[in-house]
Design an enzyme around this catalytic site. Structure first.
Site: not given
Length: 487
Positions: A265, A339
């Site tokens: 990130k 997920r």
């Protein structure tokens, strides 16, 4: 670092007969006030009846706050929470320790519960890491809340207390830095809560057990970190014969720190990634509150706790992993890790007997872009179950907005080499494609996915302005209560 606890009591006595040092009287537009000191404030124009206004008077050695409530027809549960939060903050600034709210005439138990929630939520502080100043100490927190009501609203007040304290406990977990809130620390909190309730049990499993179960997607996210992952399974079973109806499954994403893995990130936003465990924190605290309230419903909670870190053993873009359900997944982006964790946890919850699923996850930036901090994204494969979740959201002020599932979105998560891919190219319909990925693992089981990326922290509400919000705790409690009542 646990949140503070406030004593709550209900009385039918007059407010002046209580021992409160600060009393709050709410007034709607068009209504008069029977207390002379407050009526004088209204007559002078110093006090207003408009929603959100506050005015202070002193009488008989105590503080009296006049809270404007606006138009009666516009007054809602959320209005009550906001008014209570404002009054609590003002009372704290004034040095109050014991606050008394007079339940407005014509309002009942649900508003009483909302006043309790707003007061307790507003009292939350996370200051354990700050040096205590002897010359300029912070205001002492409120210690006690009394509700004056013409009818007995004890049950609603107690439920409001339990729900708000559970939300504050989740906020404390959220706000704790990742070096002190590892997967093991989160599991320890679940074990502590289970030890406090006879009807609540917990099982905690580590890396070897996760791999042995075939939870390859969860294990892949965890493999880059030297912190041990934890699969946390909570079970709430009320007394025999006390519950009927479907078994609820609450599934929480708990990435205790998300660096993005090898798909790292940007540095500017990474410090906030301690909040990527917010869904798991909410599930743990909500189930403990359900046990405390002894709601007549069975609940399984599954929390996948791990860090997502880059290292020489991290999962790589291009790797293919096999899930508990047997589907294979191409890892296109290691920062689409939530997920992967949820996929195995949802499949596991269903295998363990869950018949209705709600998952909570800080899953996609796309949901934050679409809905901001006002609504959580809600996606579901079942209209009736979705409606129940929506009703719980409206009752608690933890708002949701339904986003679409669609076969075209489902096609985007189909894999080229594997069965699925975890990050479709082009970043189209990010919240919906992430949900379609999870849909494959929920199958036909009624399932609702709450994407809380925009609501888990920095909510901007009067009672939860900055830091962790505990979003979802009160919603899940309300959902469980409604499901128990329906059965």
């Amino acid at each position: 670092m646990l949140a503070r606890v406030m004593r709550v009591q209900v009385t039918t006595a007059a407010p002046a007969a209580t021992e409160a040092d600060t009393l709050v009287i709410g007034v709607f537009e068009g209504d008069e006030v029977e207390y002379p000191a407050l009526a004088a404030l209204l007559d002078s124009g110093e006090a207003k009846r408009a929603s959100g206004s506050l005015a202070l008077a002193h009488d008989d050695g105590r503080r009296w706050l006049l809270a404007g409530l606006g138009k009666r027809e516009d007054f809602t549960h959320e209005s009550a929470r906001v008014s209570a939060a404002k009054a609590a903050k003002r009372a704290t600034e004034l040095g109050g320790q014991h606050l008394c709210w007079v339940l407005p005439d014509g309002e009942g138990a649900t508003i009483a519960g909302a006043l309790v929630e707003g007061t307790i939520l507003a009292a939350y502080r996370f200051d354990g890491y700050k040096e205590k100043s002897e010359t300029d100490p912070p205001p002492k927190p409120l210690e006690e809340l009394t509700l004056c009501a013409q009818a007995d609203v004890t049950d609603a007040a107690e439920r409001g207390r339990v729900a708000a304290e559970a939300a504050n406990a989740a906020r404390a977990l959220q706000d704790t830095p990742a070096n002190d809130m590892t997967p093991s620390d989160l599991a320890a909190r679940a074990q502590q809560l289970a030890a406090e309730h006879e009807t609540l049990t917990v099982a905690v499993e580590g890396r070897e057990e996760i791999v042995a179960r075939g939870m390859g997607a969860f294990a892949a996210v965890a493999q880059g970190s030297y912190q041990e992952p934890r699969l946390i399974t909570l079970r709430y079973e009320p007394a025999e014969g006390a519950a009927s109806g479907p078994v609820l499954g609450f599934v929480g994403k708990a990435v205790t720190f998300d660096s993005g893995g090898l798909s790292i990130k940007p540095a500017d936003s990474m410090a906030e990634m301690k909040y990527d465990m917010s869904g798991g924190a909410s599930v743990i605290e909500a189930i403990a509150a359900i046990a405390e309230l002894q709601l007549p419903v069975r609940v399984i909670g599954v929390v996948g706790a791990t860090e997502n870190m880059p290292s020489g053993r991290s999962v790589r873009p291009g790797d293919i992993v096999k899930t508990l359900k047997g589907l294979t997944v191409e890892i296109n982006n290691t920062d689409a890790e939530g997920r992967l964790v949820l996929a195995d946890c949802i499949a596991y919850a269903i295998a363990e007997g869950a018949e209705r699923i709600v998952d909570l996850a800080t899953l996609t930036g796309a949901c934050l872009v679409a809905l901001g901090h006002t609504y959580a994204g809600l996606l579901s494969n079942d209209d009736d179950w979705c409606a129940r979740v929506t009703a719980a959201a409206q009752a608690t002020g933890e708002l949701t907005w339904r986003l679409p599932l669609h076969a075209e979105y489902a096609n985007l998560v189909n894999g080229g080499v594997g069965d699925l891919n975890n990050a479709p190219a082009g970043r189209l319909a990010g919240a919906s494609t992430a949900a379609e990925f999870l849909h494959r693992f929920a199958g036909d089981t009624p399932w609702a996915h709450l994407d809380i990326a925009g609501t888990a922290w920095h909510l901007g509400r009067e009672y939860a302005h900055t830091g962790g919000s505990g979003f979802g705790v009160r919603l899940l409690i309300e959902l469980a209560a409604a499901s128990g009542a329906a059965s």
